[in-house]
Scaffold this motif. Structure first.
Motif, PDB file in Angstrom:
ATOM      1  N   ARG A   1       0.209   8.388   3.175  1.00 59.37           N
ATOM      2  CA  ARG A   1      -0.270   7.812   1.916  1.00 59.37           C
ATOM      3  C   ARG A   1       0.194   6.359   1.844  1.00 59.37           C
ATOM      4  O   ARG A   1       1.387   6.078   1.823  1.00 59.37           O
ATOM      5  CB  ARG A   1       0.246   8.606   0.712  1.00 59.37           C
ATOM      6  CG  ARG A   1      -0.148  10.083   0.759  1.00 59.37           C
ATOM      7  CD  ARG A   1       0.448  10.880  -0.389  1.00 59.37           C
ATOM      8  NE  ARG A   1      -0.219  10.539  -1.645  1.00 59.37           N
ATOM      9  CZ  ARG A   1       0.416  10.209  -2.770  1.00 59.37           C
ATOM     10  NH1 ARG A   1       1.724  10.138  -2.785  1.00 59.37           N
ATOM     11  NH2 ARG A   1      -0.260   9.945  -3.866  1.00 59.37           N
ATOM     12  N   LEU A   2      -0.768   5.451   1.788  1.00 58.50           N
ATOM     13  CA  LEU A   2      -0.487   4.020   1.788  1.00 58.50           C
ATOM     14  C   LEU A   2      -1.129   3.341   0.588  1.00 58.50           C
ATOM     15  O   LEU A   2      -2.248   3.680   0.196  1.00 58.50           O
ATOM     16  CB  LEU A   2      -1.048   3.354   3.053  1.00 58.50           C
ATOM     17  CG  LEU A   2      -0.373   3.642   4.393  1.00 58.50           C
ATOM     18  CD1 LEU A   2      -1.231   3.074   5.517  1.00 58.50           C
ATOM     19  CD2 LEU A   2       1.016   3.023   4.431  1.00 58.50           C
ATOM     20  N   VAL A   3      -0.412   2.375   0.032  1.00 64.78           N
ATOM     21  CA  VAL A   3      -1.023   1.395  -0.856  1.00 64.78           C
ATOM     22  C   VAL A   3      -1.029   0.086  -0.085  1.00 64.78           C
ATOM     23  O   VAL A   3       0.031  -0.398   0.341  1.00 64.78           O
ATOM     24  CB  VAL A   3      -0.258   1.257  -2.186  1.00 64.78           C
ATOM     25  CG1 VAL A   3      -0.792   0.079  -2.989  1.00 64.78           C
ATOM     26  CG2 VAL A   3      -0.390   2.542  -2.995  1.00 64.78           C
ATOM     27  N   VAL A   4      -2.200  -0.482   0.132  1.00 62.08           N
ATOM     28  CA  VAL A   4      -2.348  -1.673   0.966  1.00 62.08           C
ATOM     29  C   VAL A   4      -2.647  -2.862   0.058  1.00 62.08           C
ATOM     30  O   VAL A   4      -3.572  -2.816  -0.766  1.00 62.08           O
ATOM     31  CB  VAL A   4      -3.456  -1.497   2.009  1.00 62.08           C
ATOM     32  CG1 VAL A   4      -3.477  -2.685   2.969  1.00 62.08           C
ATOM     33  CG2 VAL A   4      -3.259  -0.197   2.798  1.00 62.08           C
ATOM     34  N   VAL A   5      -1.851  -3.915   0.222  1.00 67.71           N
ATOM     35  CA  VAL A   5      -1.959  -5.122  -0.603  1.00 67.71           C
ATOM     36  C   VAL A   5      -2.225  -6.301   0.318  1.00 67.71           C
ATOM     37  O   VAL A   5      -1.496  -6.502   1.297  1.00 67.71           O
ATOM     38  CB  VAL A   5      -0.658  -5.377  -1.402  1.00 67.71           C
ATOM     39  CG1 VAL A   5      -0.839  -6.539  -2.363  1.00 67.71           C
ATOM     40  CG2 VAL A   5      -0.198  -4.110  -2.123  1.00 67.71           C
ATOM     41  N   GLY A   6      -3.260  -7.077   0.038  1.00 67.24           N
ATOM     42  CA  GLY A   6      -3.563  -8.228   0.881  1.00 67.24           C
ATOM     43  C   GLY A   6      -3.931  -9.437   0.055  1.00 67.24           C
ATOM     44  O   GLY A   6      -4.584  -9.319  -0.985  1.00 67.24           O
ATOM     45  N   CYS A   7      -3.500 -10.595   0.528  1.00 66.87           N
ATOM     46  CA  CYS A   7      -3.822 -11.864  -0.127  1.00 66.87           C
ATOM     47  C   CYS A   7      -4.673 -12.704   0.818  1.00 66.87           C
ATOM     48  O   CYS A   7      -4.285 -12.939   1.970  1.00 66.87           O
ATOM     49  CB  CYS A   7      -2.535 -12.609  -0.489  1.00 66.87           C
ATOM     50  SG  CYS A   7      -2.787 -14.175  -1.355  1.00 66.87           S
TER      51      CYS A   7
END
Length: 226
Positions: free
Chosen positions: A54-60
């Motif tokens: 289970r991942l929460v992926v954050v990208g800018c």
């Protein structure tokens, strides 16, 4: 649950310094340049850093493009997606791509920073924020940043990921950001099945550095609903 944080150009994984304690021991913030010369390779290598189901992926920015690609590769593992200053759809612009590479090669990284990336900061950003962001940028090699530019300009469109992911999708833009800006960010939030738009006041493109407390609040809220 683990966090995967993917950085913007021309920065590195240290841009997430203020987010590293949100999930202590379960947060990954790689520097992407050594992962190859295409967004697929970046995504594969970033995903390989964790075996979490289970991942929460954050990208800018380009990191958001990488986050979309990670989601395309492993939709069953991505529970939520947080995109900051990210445009899911790509319009090919070979002339602009070439002009940025030419500027880097002929004028150097500091000139390119001042010309292309420094203006993405909010006009009200503090001197300390500006200096910290510039310091991160200028410690990258010219070759790495050029590779990042290539990855950004050759990435595929990933509108399909926004419309297919069932988990929460947080679309974040600084109120002063023009890349891609509020209108495109709003359209992307509507496109997502479970999308929310966040407009961060007095902030430009680099929300994790410019307004870390606001971003941390959004990340924590997303973790609770993922």
């Amino acid at each position: 649950m683990e966090l995967l944080l993917l950085h913007a150009l021309p920065l590195d994984g240290t841009m997430w310094a203020k987010q590293m304690d949100l999930l202590p021991g379960a947060t990954h913030a790689p520097t992407l340049y050594d992962f190859g010369d295409n967004i697929g390779s970046w995504a594969e290598n970033a995903l390989s850093l964790t075996t979490a189901k289970r991942l929460v992926v954050v990208g800018c920015s380009v990191g958001g493009s990488c986050a979309l690609e990670v989601t395309a590769l492993a939709p069953e593992r991505v529970q939520a997606l947080i995109l900051i200053g990210t445009k899911a759809w790509r319009r090919r612009d070979l002339a602009y791509h070439s002009s940025v590479l030419k500027m880097l090669n002929e004028e150097g990284l500091e000139f390119a920073w001042q010309k292309s990336w420094s203006p993405l900061l909010s006009p009200v950003a503090s001197p300390e924020t500006i200096e910290r962001t510039k310091k991160i940028a200028l410690r990258q090699s010219l070759e790495d940043v050029a590779r990042g530019v290539k990855v950004f300009h050759t990435r595929p469109s990933r509108d399909d990921v926004l419309s297919s992911l069932s988990g929460p999708v947080a679309i974040i833009t600084g109120s002063e950001d023009t890349a891609p800006g509020i209108e495109i960010s709003r359209k992307q939030a509507v496109m997502a099945r479970n999308g929310l738009l966040y407009v961060v006041p007095e902030c430009g493109h680099y929300v994790p550095i410019e307004q870390p407390e606001v971003l941390n609040s959004i990340i924590c809220r997303t973790l609770e609903t993922a």
